[in-house]
Design an enzyme around this catalytic site. Structure first.
Site, PDB file in Angstrom:
ATOM      1  N   GLY A   6       9.998  -3.417   6.970  1.00 10.58           N
ATOM      2  CA  GLY A   6       9.136  -2.474   6.260  1.00 10.58           C
ATOM      3  C   GLY A   6       8.026  -3.222   5.544  1.00 10.58           C
ATOM      4  O   GLY A   6       7.619  -2.889   4.438  1.00 10.58           O
ATOM      5  N   GLY A   9       4.409  -1.632   4.142  1.00  4.31           N
ATOM      6  CA  GLY A   9       4.309  -0.696   3.007  1.00  4.31           C
ATOM      7  C   GLY A   9       3.666  -1.340   1.790  1.00  4.31           C
ATOM      8  O   GLY A   9       3.322  -2.529   1.784  1.00  4.31           O
ATOM      9  N   ASP A  32       7.928  -4.183  11.035  1.00  4.31           N
ATOM     10  CA  ASP A  32       7.725  -2.778  10.678  1.00  4.31           C
ATOM     11  C   ASP A  32       7.698  -1.976  11.975  1.00  4.31           C
ATOM     12  O   ASP A  32       7.753  -2.534  13.071  1.00  4.31           O
ATOM     13  CB  ASP A  32       6.418  -2.599   9.883  1.00  4.31           C
ATOM     14  CG  ASP A  32       6.493  -1.393   8.941  1.00  4.31           C
ATOM     15  OD1 ASP A  32       6.365  -1.574   7.723  1.00  4.31           O
ATOM     16  OD2 ASP A  32       6.736  -0.280   9.441  1.00  4.31           O
ATOM     17  N   ILE A  33       7.612  -0.669  11.819  1.00  3.26           N
ATOM     18  CA  ILE A  33       7.705   0.177  13.006  1.00  3.26           C
ATOM     19  C   ILE A  33       6.411   0.141  13.827  1.00  3.26           C
ATOM     20  O   ILE A  33       6.384   0.552  14.993  1.00  3.26           O
ATOM     21  CB  ILE A  33       8.066   1.625  12.583  1.00  3.26           C
ATOM     22  CG1 ILE A  33       8.622   2.423  13.764  1.00  3.26           C
ATOM     23  CG2 ILE A  33       6.874   2.328  11.931  1.00  3.26           C
ATOM     24  CD1 ILE A  33       9.489   3.568  13.366  1.00  3.26           C
ATOM     25  N   ARG A  34       5.317  -0.395  13.215  1.00  2.57           N
ATOM     26  CA  ARG A  34       4.055  -0.546  13.981  1.00  2.57           C
ATOM     27  C   ARG A  34       3.329  -1.789  13.475  1.00  2.57           C
ATOM     28  O   ARG A  34       3.668  -2.323  12.415  1.00  2.57           O
ATOM     29  CB  ARG A  34       3.189   0.703  13.838  1.00  2.57           C
ATOM     30  CG  ARG A  34       2.727   1.016  12.423  1.00  2.57           C
ATOM     31  CD  ARG A  34       1.925   2.308  12.404  1.00  2.57           C
ATOM     32  NE  ARG A  34       2.774   3.465  12.734  1.00  2.57           N
ATOM     33  CZ  ARG A  34       3.563   4.068  11.823  1.00  2.57           C
ATOM     34  NH1 ARG A  34       3.620   3.608  10.588  1.00  2.57           N
ATOM     35  NH2 ARG A  34       4.310   5.103  12.162  1.00  2.57           N
ATOM     36  N   ASP A  49      12.313  -0.782  14.498  1.00  2.00           N
ATOM     37  CA  ASP A  49      12.659   0.517  13.914  1.00  2.00           C
ATOM     38  C   ASP A  49      14.034   0.334  13.285  1.00  2.00           C
ATOM     39  O   ASP A  49      15.029   0.102  13.997  1.00  2.00           O
ATOM     40  CB  ASP A  49      12.702   1.589  15.013  1.00  2.00           C
ATOM     41  CG  ASP A  49      13.193   2.949  14.458  1.00  2.00           C
ATOM     42  OD1 ASP A  49      13.154   3.937  15.211  1.00  2.00           O
ATOM     43  OD2 ASP A  49      13.634   2.987  13.291  1.00  2.00           O
ATOM     44  N   TYR A 139      14.642  12.096  -1.749  1.00  2.00           N
ATOM     45  CA  TYR A 139      14.374  10.671  -1.987  1.00  2.00           C
ATOM     46  C   TYR A 139      15.285  10.135  -3.095  1.00  2.00           C
ATOM     47  O   TYR A 139      15.984   9.135  -2.922  1.00  2.00           O
ATOM     48  CB  TYR A 139      12.908  10.508  -2.377  1.00  2.00           C
ATOM     49  CG  TYR A 139      12.499   9.131  -2.832  1.00  2.00           C
ATOM     50  CD1 TYR A 139      12.181   8.897  -4.166  1.00  2.00           C
ATOM     51  CD2 TYR A 139      12.390   8.072  -1.937  1.00  2.00           C
ATOM     52  CE1 TYR A 139      11.782   7.644  -4.598  1.00  2.00           C
ATOM     53  CE2 TYR A 139      11.986   6.809  -2.365  1.00  2.00           C
ATOM     54  CZ  TYR A 139      11.681   6.610  -3.691  1.00  2.00           C
ATOM     55  OH  TYR A 139      11.280   5.367  -4.122  1.00  2.00           O
ATOM     56  N   LYS A 143      18.369   7.510  -2.826  1.00  2.00           N
ATOM     57  CA  LYS A 143      18.358   6.249  -3.569  1.00  2.00           C
ATOM     58  C   LYS A 143      19.619   6.118  -4.436  1.00  2.00           C
ATOM     59  O   LYS A 143      20.188   5.039  -4.560  1.00  2.00           O
ATOM     60  CB  LYS A 143      17.094   6.134  -4.431  1.00  2.00           C
ATOM     61  CG  LYS A 143      15.822   5.896  -3.643  1.00  2.00           C
ATOM     62  CD  LYS A 143      15.869   4.574  -2.881  1.00  2.00           C
ATOM     63  CE  LYS A 143      14.581   4.271  -2.140  1.00  2.00           C
ATOM     64  NZ  LYS A 143      14.646   3.027  -1.362  1.00  2.00           N
TER      65      LYS A 143
HETATM   66  C1  VAH Z   1       7.396   7.593  -5.571  1.00  2.00           C
HETATM   67  N1  VAH Z   1       6.215   5.491  -5.925  1.00  2.00           N
HETATM   68  O1  VAH Z   1       6.558   8.135  -6.249  1.00  2.00           O
HETATM   69  C2  VAH Z   1       7.519   6.076  -5.649  1.00  2.00           C
HETATM   70  C3  VAH Z   1       8.476   5.686  -6.740  1.00  2.00           C
HETATM   71  C4  VAH Z   1       9.198   6.132  -9.119  1.00  2.00           C
HETATM   72  C5  VAH Z   1       8.187   6.396  -8.061  1.00  2.00           C
HETATM   73  O2  VAH Z   1       9.785   5.878  -6.351  1.00  2.00           O
HETATM   74  O3  VAH Z   1       8.135   8.220  -4.855  1.00  2.00           O
END
Ligand code: VAH
Length: 314
Positions: A6, A9, A32-34, A49, A139, A143
């Protein structure tokens, strides 16, 4: 060899630069994937990937990494548009890398968590390392689950995996990655372009932020710390400075008089930001591996504007 998965990023790009400066160009494999956009001093690069175990196996077989940094993920705002893909990438990508790191005897693994693991019932101010955590974005949920999995792989299998709960990370080298804190990057580009910015978060939205230089320095400090000094194998709270869009606009105005900020209503990212802490207590990181931020709001603003001006004039 060190492998970064990755590396295209926002954080991966700058980790690659820092790790290559520290260990040598050929010692750090980016993937990375590309293909990467920016023509970084090219060290070894592989298209990978992280969800494809076959190409992942080939990567580990070819390089036998001693350290692996997994930065491939889908961030909060994008994740709410593609929840299943976000869960799949963030969780199965992590499990693939942890399993292969065990199989290939990788010495240390780094995986980023986020303040997004905290939710509406978490303490808002000086959010402690251990707190109620009820994230309500895919997300944040991925996490939080990822943190539990990292701690499990350490306790059950002895894998030396280390992690940081990044706040919003601010940088100028790359575009932001589809997060809720991206406003704090976009604002600088827009200020230089048109001296105005339509902010998608409300003026009083306080969020913990961290300058990229501090984020990278902190990450390398954690990875260099003696394993016996570390009491946390889920993920360390870490922060730089908390501020609101209004405070950031005032700071920018010191450099660009007449800068105008306007505020858009009803952006879906506002609902995400409202579930996150206003400020973070990172006592454990300070105490266990000497963490200390260097960039305050004024220094972040000066550094961002200076570097973006140079970058856009090239
Ligand atoms: C986001 N930049 O906004 C990330 C981060 C705490 C923010 O996890 O999703």
């Amino acid at each position: 060899r060190i492998v970064i998965i990755g590396s295209n990023g926002q954080i991966g790009t700058e980790l690659a630069i820092a790790l290559r400066a520290k260990f040598g160009l050929q010692q750090v494999v980016t993937s990375d994937i590309r293909e990467p956009q920016i023509s970084d001093p090219a060290g070894p690069f592989e298209i990978v990937d992280v969800l494809d175990r076959k190409t992942l196996h080939q990567l580990f077989t070819k390089y036998h990494p001693t350290q692996v940094y997994l930065l491939a993920a889908m961030l909060s705002a994008t994740g709410e548009k593609h929840p299943r893909q976000a869960w799949d990438l963030n969780i199965n990508g992590l499990l693939n890398v942890l399993d292969l790191s065990l199989e290939y005897g990788v010495k240390k693994v780094f995986w980023p968590s986020s303040i997004a693991v905290f939710g509406p019932h978490s303490p808002k101010t000086d959010t402690p390392q251990y707190a109620v955590m009820d994230p309500n974005t895919v997300y944040g949920i991925s996490k939080l689950a990822g943190e539990r999995i990292c701690e499990y792989y350490y306790q059950r299998y002895g894998l030396d995996v280390r992690s940081i709960r990044y706040p919003g990370v601010i940088s100028w080298k790359t575009a932001p990655g589809g997060g809720t804190t991206d406003y704090a990057i976009h604002i600088f580009h827009e200020a230089l372009k048109s001296n105005r910015y339509a902010c998608f978060l409300a003026s009083g939205t306080t969020l913990p932020m961290l300058y990229m230089d501090d984020a990278i320095r902190g990450t390398l400090a954690l990875m260099d710390a003696p394993a016996e000094d570390l009491s946390i194998r889920s993920s360390y709270n870490l922060t730089g400075v908390s501020f609101t869009p209004a405070m950031l606009a005032n700071e920018i105005r010191k450099h660009l008089p007449g800068f105008i900020i306007t505020y858009e209503e009803n952006d879906p990212r506002q609902a995400i930001a409202d579930t996150w802490p206003n400020s973070i207590d990172d006592t454990e990181a300070q105490r266990e591996w000497g963490w200390k931020p260097r960039f305050n709001l004024s220094e972040i603003t000066t550094d961002m504007l200076t570097n973006l001006k140079e970058k856009t004039q090239i």
